[in-house]
Design an enzyme around this catalytic site. Structure first.
Site, short mmCIF file in Angstrom:
data_model
loop_
_atom_site.label_atom_id
_atom_site.label_comp_id
_atom_site.label_asym_id
_atom_site.label_seq_id
_atom_site.Cartn_x
_atom_site.Cartn_y
_atom_site.Cartn_z
N ASN A 137 0.85 -1.18 0.00
CA ASN A 137 0.00 0.00 0.00
C ASN A 137 0.89 1.24 0.00
OD1 ASN A 137 -1.89 2.00 0.36
ND2 ASN A 137 -2.94 1.01 2.05
N ASN A 142 -5.99 6.46 -1.33
CA ASN A 142 -6.92 5.92 -2.33
C ASN A 142 -7.48 4.56 -1.93
OD1 ASN A 142 -4.92 4.01 -2.90
ND2 ASN A 142 -4.21 5.04 -4.76
N ASP A 143 -7.34 4.16 -0.67
CA ASP A 143 -7.82 2.85 -0.25
C ASP A 143 -9.32 2.68 -0.50
OD1 ASP A 143 -5.27 2.37 0.55
OD2 ASP A 143 -5.68 2.29 2.70
N GLY A 162 -6.02 -2.55 0.09
CA GLY A 162 -5.38 -1.25 -0.07
C GLY A 162 -4.10 -1.22 -0.88
N ASP A 164 -1.65 -1.02 -4.06
CA ASP A 164 -1.87 -0.16 -5.22
C ASP A 164 -0.61 -0.07 -6.10
OD1 ASP A 164 -0.20 1.56 -3.70
OD2 ASP A 164 -1.94 2.57 -2.83
N ASP A 339 -6.38 -13.75 -19.72
CA ASP A 339 -7.16 -14.58 -18.82
C ASP A 339 -8.14 -15.47 -19.61
OD1 ASP A 339 -8.10 -15.12 -16.00
OD2 ASP A 339 -9.97 -14.35 -16.84
N GLU A 368 -3.88 -17.99 -20.86
CA GLU A 368 -4.19 -18.96 -19.81
C GLU A 368 -4.91 -20.15 -20.44
OE1 GLU A 368 -6.36 -19.28 -15.45
OE2 GLU A 368 -7.24 -18.00 -17.00
#
Length: 629
Positions: A137, A142-143, A162, A164, A339, A368
């Site tokens: 974090n 910006n949490d 949190g 980032d 993905d 993937e």
């Protein structure tokens, strides 16, 4: 005449002269483009109330087509940018309720020098996989944000914690010194789900970094900081689906944009038009598949919060193509991990992949391909002879070696070698290398964000010796090695018993006030894992034979596996003794690999060894022997 400039997702409103209510353009996507792109015919999407009623289009750029759908809030205007110079170009159109024409400005930016020929990640790299919410974090402000639903809750394993982009940037030197050369972060685009949004695979805006991670410019800065260190940035991109909270889901451009079902697959699902995927990816190549099974595997939603995108709809497919190119160009990406690649519609994903590789011929994309058979995985790699039987080519450069992962998950807990146990599993995996068109361009790994932690309960149970065996294999065999954050400090976790959040734990030291800081002051146990990983990764970084050298392997005996990486200039002998007891090797058996060498050095211990006669290897021990010939 009114003039509007729309830059990077800022909603710009304007009033038609005779409209009863204010009209607006809420979005323009892509927000801008670049001059001198291979993909020069840009389909600009305008979104705003009744914008689809506009007519009489003209522009400083050549307008190739204007497409309207059944939803009058959308317009798709294709402009030709070939031979156009960087600058701002006006697009004029008239609304039936307006006297004067309206003007929108679309910008073509100058392309970075030689951007087209950027070199993607390859087998010279070692990839460090990060789950950004759980890594560090760097910006607590910006949490939680006003414009996203889920707020920070570090006490909940499945919540936002949190982490980032700034947290990643703050620890790039740690990753660099560890020996990794590239970062793959799980998705960073906005995911506005009410719960479990931290994984960010149910995206709500494909042109916006989630504000709880930072901003678009922060992401670009991450790429710049990596490039300063001669490291690479790999984006986790999702083509198969997006989130139920995606802004378009409230007002689809066309009902064919996503797959919708009338029968709900015979079940009472909570979302209209929804049917779940069967997850049977094998139906994609099954020559005997029933139509119903093929439909539900390919077109069914991954889960109810992830609508499946219809890639047979040209508008949707081109939207994905342009969005991908936009991020590569904007953030300076060096690669993509895609993905759920094998869940996509086969023809659609092949067109998407080819379009990206046509734009960037030296780029790399790994898909993937979570299957448990080498032939089925190899099917998805570019120029596969297996797929060619069905007249199919994905154009996908790289796939993931899930069968090697399967072997690693059990082999090092099997102390006795059988026909299909212990190191025999590992050996047999490489026997099938002939199936892959490009064996060096295959991702090898012991774990990732979706699998049980290799050091967790039920697997290695914090056994450092087993970890060393697995990492020796991953970091010295053919292909592109990938390491999951936290494995290098012995982090545990078991999704089967404690859920996904347990395999995605917070990296100790990433949050102010953490009791342990494994970045700077690891515990004695964490440091033991770290030291081994750092030594082997940094050795690999500068050893070209481990990047492109051929693989020569020997059938394991007594649960001890020996192989060589070699080229015309260099050779490395790798010994992985999975037997809990010591094993004595007769080196005459390995003369083909040892060649004329008389002695070598085990780089893990810095001990000199004779390569003539016998070699004793302690139980649950590996050696990486460098020698000259």
């Amino acid at each position: 005449m009114k003039k509007l400039s729309i830059i990077l997702g800022i909603a710009v409103c304007f009033a038609f002269a005779k409209a009863v209510t204010a009209q607006s353009i809420e979005r323009i996507e892509p927000p801008f483009w670049w001059a001198e792109m291979e993909h020069s015919q840009v389909e600009v999407m305008l979104y705003g109330e009744k914008i689809g009623l506009a007519s009489e289009f003209r522009s400083d750029l050549e307008i190739l087509s204007v497409r309207k759908t059944e939803n009058s809030n959308y317009l798709f205007i294709t402009v030709e940018t070939k031979n156009a110079t960087p600058g701002k170009y006006d697009l004029f159109f008239r609304h039936e309720l307006a006297v004067d024409p309206e003007v929108v400005t679309f910008e073509l930016k100058k392309r970075e020098s030689d951007s087209r020929h950027r070199k993607g990640f390859d087998s010279s790299d070692a990839i460090y996989l990060i789950m950004p919410d759980r890594f560090a974090n760097g910006d607590p402000s910006n949490d939680s944000t006003d414009d996203t639903i889920e707020k920070v809750n570090r006490d909940f394993k499945g919540g936002r914690h949190g982490g980032d982009i700034q947290g990643i940037i703050d620890h790039l030197d740690y990753i660099d010194e560890l020996g990794a050369t590239a970062i793959w972060s799980t998705p960073l685009l906005e995911d506005n789900d009410a719960r479990y949004s931290y994984h960010t695979y149910a995206q709500s805006d494909l042109y916006k970094i989630d504000p709880r991670y930072g901003t678009n410019s922060d992401y670009k800065r991450l790429g710049d900081e990596l490039h300063k260190r001669d490291m690479k940035l790999i984006m986790d991109y999702v083509t198969n689906h997006w989130g139920a909270t995606h802004w378009m889901m409230k007002d689809l451009p066309t009902q064919t944009w996503i797959h919708q079902f009338d029968d709900n697959n015979g079940k009472n699902f909570p979302v209209a038009g929804y049917a779940n995927s069967s997850y049977r990816q094998t139906t994609q190549m099954d020559p005997n598949v029933s139509r119903k099974d093929a439909v539900y595997a390919e077109k069914g939603w991954f889960v109810s919060t992830m609508p499946d995108i219809n890639q047979t709809e040209p508008l949707a497919l081109n939207y994905l193509i342009q969005n991908t190119i936009w991020w590569i160009e904007y953030a300076g990406l060096d690669g993509l991990r895609v993905d759920t690649y094998s869940y996509n519609e086969k023809e659609g994903i092949a067109k998407w992949t080819k379009a990206i590789m046509d734009e960037y011929p030296n780029f790399n994309i790994v898909g993937e391909t979570w299957l448990h058979d080498q032939a089925q995985i190899a099917y998805w790699q570019k120029d596969s002879k297996i797929a060619a039987i069905q007249d199919y080519n994905t154009h996908l450069p790289s796939v993931m070696d899930f069968t090697l992962h399967d072997a690693i998950m059990s082999a090092f807990n099997e102390n006795e070698q059988g026909w299909d146990k212990g190191m025999s599993k590992v050996y047999e995996n490489f026997v099938n290398d002939f199936l892959y068109p490009d064996i060096d361009n295959i991702l090898v790994f012991a774990g990732n964000h979706d699998t049980n932690r290799i050091n967790g309960n039920g697997l290695y149970n914090g056994n450092l010796a087993k970890y060393k065996l697995a990492m020796t294999l991953v970091l010295t065999t053919r292909g592109i090695p990938q390491l999951y954050y936290g494995d290098e400090i012995g982090m545990g976790g078991n999704r089967d018993t404690d859920g996904d959040g347990d395999i995605r734990r917070d990296f100790p030291g990433g949050w102010q006030g953490d009791a342990v800081n494994a970045f700077d002051q690891p515990t004695k146990e964490q440091k033991a894992y770290q030291d081994f990983t750092k030594k082997l990764l940094n050795y690999r970084k500068n050893k070209e034979v481990l990047h492109q050298g051929k693989l020569l392997q020997y059938v394991p005996e007594n649960n001890c596996y020996v192989y060589f990486r070699y080229d015309k200039d260099s050779r490395v002998m790798v010994v992985i003794n999975n037997n809990p007891g010591s094993v004595t090797l007769d080196l005459n058996r390995f003369k083909e690999g040892i060649y004329t060498a008389k002695e070598g050095t085990d780089i893990l211990t810095d001990k000199k060894l004779s390569l003539r006669g016998k070699l004793k290897v302690d139980g649950k021990t590996s050696m990486v022997i460098e020698y000259s010939f």
